[in-house]
Design an enzyme around this catalytic site. Structure first.
Site, PDB file in Angstrom:
ATOM      1  N   GLY A  39      51.062  39.932  37.332  1.00  0.00           N
ATOM      2  CA  GLY A  39      51.387  40.593  38.586  1.00  0.00           C
ATOM      3  C   GLY A  39      50.313  41.615  38.887  1.00  0.00           C
ATOM      4  N   ASN A  43      49.006  44.502  36.438  1.00  0.00           N
ATOM      5  CA  ASN A  43      47.637  44.383  35.935  1.00  0.00           C
ATOM      6  C   ASN A  43      46.813  45.620  36.252  1.00  0.00           C
ATOM      7  OD1 ASN A  43      48.149  41.773  35.041  1.00  0.00           O
ATOM      8  ND2 ASN A  43      47.207  40.788  36.803  1.00  0.00           N
ATOM      9  N   GLY A 223      32.332  39.100  43.442  1.00  0.00           N
ATOM     10  CA  GLY A 223      32.291  38.313  42.217  1.00  0.00           C
ATOM     11  C   GLY A 223      31.046  38.624  41.402  1.00  0.00           C
ATOM     12  N   SER A 224      30.295  37.599  41.078  1.00  0.00           N
ATOM     13  CA  SER A 224      29.114  37.756  40.226  1.00  0.00           C
ATOM     14  C   SER A 224      27.987  38.524  40.915  1.00  0.00           C
ATOM     15  CB  SER A 224      28.607  36.386  39.786  1.00  0.00           C
ATOM     16  OG  SER A 224      28.220  35.610  40.906  1.00  0.00           O
ATOM     17  N   ALA A 250      42.502  38.156  36.987  1.00  0.00           N
ATOM     18  CA  ALA A 250      42.630  39.615  36.839  1.00  0.00           C
ATOM     19  C   ALA A 250      41.308  40.364  36.866  1.00  0.00           C
ATOM     20  CB  ALA A 250      43.413  39.991  35.580  1.00  0.00           C
ATOM     21  N   ALA A 251      40.193  39.689  37.150  1.00  0.00           N
ATOM     22  CA  ALA A 251      38.926  40.420  37.247  1.00  0.00           C
ATOM     23  C   ALA A 251      38.977  41.448  38.369  1.00  0.00           C
ATOM     24  CB  ALA A 251      37.773  39.445  37.458  1.00  0.00           C
ATOM     25  N   GLY A 252      39.550  41.058  39.521  1.00  0.00           N
ATOM     26  CA  GLY A 252      39.694  42.004  40.618  1.00  0.00           C
ATOM     27  C   GLY A 252      40.619  43.158  40.271  1.00  0.00           C
ATOM     28  N   ASP A 253      41.677  42.874  39.513  1.00  0.00           N
ATOM     29  CA  ASP A 253      42.596  43.930  39.089  1.00  0.00           C
ATOM     30  C   ASP A 253      41.910  44.893  38.128  1.00  0.00           C
ATOM     31  OD1 ASP A 253      44.599  42.721  40.606  1.00  0.00           O
ATOM     32  OD2 ASP A 253      45.285  41.505  38.918  1.00  0.00           O
ATOM     33  N   GLY A 288      43.340  34.872  30.219  1.00  0.00           N
ATOM     34  CA  GLY A 288      44.607  35.531  30.507  1.00  0.00           C
ATOM     35  C   GLY A 288      44.407  36.802  31.304  1.00  0.00           C
ATOM     36  N   SER A 292      42.790  40.309  29.104  1.00  0.00           N
ATOM     37  CA  SER A 292      41.398  40.463  29.531  1.00  0.00           C
ATOM     38  C   SER A 292      41.057  41.868  29.994  1.00  0.00           C
ATOM     39  CB  SER A 292      41.101  39.482  30.674  1.00  0.00           C
ATOM     40  OG  SER A 292      41.678  39.923  31.891  1.00  0.00           O
TER      41      SER A 292
END
Length: 309
Positions: A39, A43, A223-224, A250-253, A288, A292
């Site tokens: 969620g 996160n 992103g990258s 969850a990279a953005g979180d 995950g 992460s």
């Protein structure tokens, strides 16, 4: 007293791997089914807590095993959950498929997250004030975020909106005006502004459009390619850190939670953005959502070395 208050969803994430995403009507074999905290609200709260902030979370879980499990795990992580209501019915659940390249596809069943009301969110944020920062995605009813941000703004908090997912009928009227910082990714920025965001210049243009619509400042994550940012006085771009992406969930979180924690700590703007980019980059190297989300020591090491291990 909390330094960061997060308002948003709590989900049980069921994550499985596939070699490639199926096309319509096709069955493929998956493997490695795992259960994680998830969620976007949870996160981002967890990311800020691991980044060193004292964090409180506002939201709702169901009266099921998943809800009890999430509350127990939050307590173990040091996230205050007195603002998380337990309601009748199931907790939110997300089904997440991740392919061999690390790309993901997610189906969210909101469950208890749909029970978060405007009055409840506003009252809980007022109860938890004062805090340095209020951070909210849009995975609970938008009216609840409107109430929460109204309370946070009146309490003098720095208000941060991550407009994900973008509601089908758009951003609620009056919400952007309550936000000191809005953080969409390139796709969300395109949807909200109508500008085709595909590079730094177009991201800055979208950021300016968000400010024209009421936001105090804007950060568009790419992103990258890092993040582009716009304030009343300047604009710029912060590159990210390059590593092998295993899972972008969850990279953005991680980005949002680390930014909130940095700003709550009084870190200056561009240094806070570098910390956010480092947090987001590290999150892509672990499978995950909750597993992460990096610790501050690892973020600082990455900033010092420039190397994602």
């Amino acid at each position: 007293m909390s330094t960061v208050v997060c308002i948003g969803s709590l989900n049980v994430d069921l994550v499985f791997q596939v070699d490639r995403m199926p096309v319509s009507g096709e069955s493929v074999t998956g493997h490695g089914l795992e259960r994680h905290l998830g969620g976007k609200g949870l996160n981002q709260a967890l990311a800020a807590a691991r980044a060193g902030s004292s964090v409180a979370l506002v939201g709702a879980v169901g009266d099921d095993d998943g809800g009890a499990w999430m509350l127990s795990e939050l307590a173990a992580e040091g996230v205050a959950a007195t603002g998380v209501a337990t309601v009748d019915g199931p907790s939110g659940t997300a089904l997440i498929e991740v392919d061999a390249t690390g790309a993901n596809r997610i189906v969210v069943i909101p469950g208890a997250n749909g029970a978060v009301t405007e009055d409840y969110a506003e009252a809980q944020v007022r109860r938890l004030a004062p805090a340095a920062v209020a951070l909210a995605p849009l995975e609970v009813p938008p009216a609840a975020i409107l109430g929460a941000m109204r309370a946070a703004k009146s309490a003098g908090m720095t208000t941060i909106l991550n407009p994900a997912p973008v509601p089908a009928d758009g951003i609620p009227a009056g919400l952007l005006e309550l936000c000191d910082i809005v953080i969409p990714n390139e796709h969300e920025a395109t949807t909200i502004t109508g500008i085709d965001v595909h590079d730094v210049d177009s991201a800055i243009a979208a950021g300016r459009a968000l400010m024209a619509a009421g936001a105090g400042s804007a950060i568009v994550t790419l992103g990258s390619r890092g993040a582009a940012w716009v304030t009343a006085d300047a604009s710029g771009h912060v590159p990210t850190y390059v590593g092998k992406a295993i899972d972008t969930v969850a990279a953005g979180d991680a980005f949002c939670g680390n930014l909130a924690a940095a700003l709550a700590d009084g870190v200056e703007w561009e240094a806070a953005l570098r910390r956010a980019c480092a947090g987001g980059a590290l999150a892509t190297t672990v499978a995950g959502a909750s597993p992460s989300l990096p610790r501050l020591a690892d973020v600082n090491t990455l900033i010092a070395t420039g190397e994602v291990t």
